[in-house]
Write an enzyme that holds these catalytic residues in place. Structure first.
Site, PDB file in Angstrom:
ATOM      1  N   CYS A 138       2.695  -5.089   7.022  1.00  0.00           N
ATOM      2  CA  CYS A 138       2.538  -4.960   5.520  1.00  0.00           C
ATOM      3  C   CYS A 138       3.377  -4.165   5.125  1.00  0.00           C
ATOM      4  O   CYS A 138       4.401  -3.461   5.700  1.00  0.00           O
ATOM      5  CB  CYS A 138       1.145  -4.036   5.583  1.00  0.00           C
ATOM      6  N   HIS A 177       0.783  -1.160   0.043  1.00  0.00           N
ATOM      7  CA  HIS A 177      -0.049  -0.204   0.095  1.00  0.00           C
ATOM      8  C   HIS A 177       1.002   1.103   0.094  1.00  0.00           C
ATOM      9  O   HIS A 177       2.050   1.309   0.241  1.00  0.00           O
ATOM     10  CB  HIS A 177      -0.847  -0.115   1.226  1.00  0.00           C
TER      11      HIS A 177
END
Length: 525
Positions: free
Chosen positions: A443, A424
């Site tokens: 992440c 992301h």
């Protein structure tokens, strides 16, 4: 390639699959021969070793060139047996023949897929097995075709970094074994005059530093050695820092000094571990793949054709914190892109971090665009003590609405996995400037999301850069299913080779190399 007749192969069906993967048409070309050779390869003729036997022995003796150990295959013992083969009777020749066959099968299996079957959990990555690879079948077919060298080459990992890393191993092994150059690490550098050494300062270790930099190739041998730490020596030190995951500022502090003290012999082992990891890192089989090398903090995107991978895109990334939220290592297919995504705060983060923060600073809730969500999916935008208690008890969850402060930025790349890991963007791009970038909860934050989206959506003409940017900034969450899944590999290697041939070393931030080293030492005698 014409498919082999299954009736020819019989029990050798797996041989066809393995040969097709590794050496093309050898299996079909020699199907009839293989069906007749139930006793396996024959390395002797008239009581003398065939040329193939000497060739095989050469591969075993040189196994360390690929980071393997000749002792694992009793290469020296086989050399003695082949040298005395003329004195052996028929039973003795059969025994040597069988021993050489076993050694070559094991060598091919190790070269292709690595030396250990299971890693301890702390080693951080699952071993990927190529179930279609049959070293016994590959060896039979290669001997029949007189193409043993080609088979060995085909068994080696097809990873883009493998050839360069193999060359680097030879360079560093030669350096480590040189008594003059390798001996430069026999004693530590003199103490720094203070906590750090900056350009222009005097230091008794300038000469020793320069000699090490010359040996490593970071400083030309013709460089003039000044009395102080300045000039070409500083430039050489910056080159060294750039190769070792350090800020290339020319300042020698604790981290740089520690890397300068790492001996070439230690680097040899580090490269050997890197080669081993490439043997069981998921292979680039899809036409397009994305690879994140966690300790390097880099993402690379490739197009793949056959065994050749072409680098198309690379960018810096931020990965999981080394202490408590490490990024796991696996391979999955990217299937979705979410534009202007919601951030559904994981319960562990909400309960351990966010709820206490909101209790201390209630205004943070509205400023950051948070809301509660109940079990029916209804959004609750009012911060109350009761709602916070419901989050702690698991009856409500917290999410962050799309917008400029959203923790996921304005795009999310989804490859469904059990760990809920994804790529992301981020509203805090300043962290990408740091040399060490393990700051996330696991992440992976990407530096150039528009470029990455362009790669993912290549071949979809309606999704050009203008439309990608518009979807990212719309403020309304939307999900795009990819027409063709894209392979994403999360890997871990503390050594690599730059396009210009420079050998790059990265910190073992999760301690995985140490665990792998120990596992290999215990694996097999």
């Amino acid at each position: 390639m014409t498919r082999c007749d299954p009736s020819v192969w019989g029990w050798r069906r797996h041989l066809h699959s393995a040969c097709r993967l590794a050496v093309g048409g050898l299996c079909c070309m020699f199907a009839a021969w293989a069906a007749a050779q139930d006793e396996g390869p024959t390395w002797f003729a008239g009581g003398r070793p065939r040329e193939a036997a000497h060739q095989a022995l050469g591969f075993l003796l040189a196994a360390e060139a690929d980071g393997l150990a000749p002792t694992d295959y009793d290469a020296e013992g086989l050399a003695r047996q082949l040298a005395g083969a003329e004195a052996l009777d028929a039973a003795g020749l059969r025994a040597v023949d069988a021993a050489l066959t076993r050694a070559m099968r094991r060598y091919l299996a190790d070269l292709h897929g690595g030396r250990i079957d299971q890693l301890p959990s702390q080693a951080g990555q699952q071993v990927e097995r190529d179930e279609g690879f049959d070293p016994a079948g590959l060896l039979r077919a290669a001997l029949a075709a007189g193409r043993l060298a080609e088979a060995v080459h085909g068994a080696a990992p097809a990873q883009p970094d493998y050839p360069g890393l193999r060359r680097a191993l030879g360079v560093y092994r030669e350096l480590a074994e040189d008594p003059l150059r390798g001996g430069l690490w026999g004693a530590p550098l003199p103490p720094l005059p203070g906590r750090k050494l900056e350009p222009g300062q005097a230091w008794a270790g300038v000469g020793d530093l320069a000699r090490r930099l010359v040996a490593l190739g970071d400083l030309p041998a013709r460089a003039r050695l000044p009395g102080r730490y300045e000039g070409e020596v500083v430039a050489g030190l910056r080159a060294f820092q750039a190769r070792h995951g350090l800020a290339a500022d020319g300042v020698i502090g604790r981290a740089t000094l520690a890397q300068l003290e790492v001996s070439p012999a230690h680097r040899v082992r580090q490269i050997e571990l890197g080669l081993e990891r490439l043997r069981w890192t998921p292979r680039l089989r899809a036409p397009r793949s994305i690879v994140v090398n966690v300790p390097e903090f880099m993402l690379r995107a490739y197009t793949v054709e056959g065994r050749r991978a072409t680098l198309v895109l690379q960018m810096r990334v931020i990965v999981g914190k080394a202490l408590d939220t490490r990024t796991p290592l696996f391979a999955e297919d990217m299937r979705f892109i979410e534009f202007s995504p919601y951030w559904n705060v994981p319960p562990s983060i909400a309960q351990a971090e966010l709820v206490p923060k909101l209790q201390r600073s209630p205004g943070y809730f509205a400023r950051q665009g948070f809301e509660f969500v109940d079990g029916d999916g209804r959004a609750l935008t009012t911060l109350t003590a009761e709602n916070l208690e419901a989050v702690l008890r698991g009856r409500l969850r917290i999410r962050q609405r799309p917008g400029p402060k959203n923790a996921l930025g304005d795009i999310k790349f989804v490859f469904p996995n059990d760990e809920n890991i994804y790529l992301h963007h981020t509203p805090s791009p300043g962290l990408f400037a740091r040399p060490r970038r393990d700051f996330s909860h696991g992440c992976i934050r990407v530096e150039s999301p528009v470029a990455l989206a362009g790669f993912v959506l290549a071949g979809v003409p309606e999704w050009d850069e203008i439309r990608i940017r518009e979807a990212m900034t719309r403020g309304t969450s939307s999900t795009l299913r990819l027409r063709e899944p894209l392979r994403v590999v999360l890997a871990y290697n503390t050594v690599g080779v730059a396009p210009d041939g420079r050998v790059m070393f990265y910190p073992d931030i999760y301690g995985h190399d140490a665990a792998l080293d120990e596992a290999l030492r215990r694996a097999r005698p």
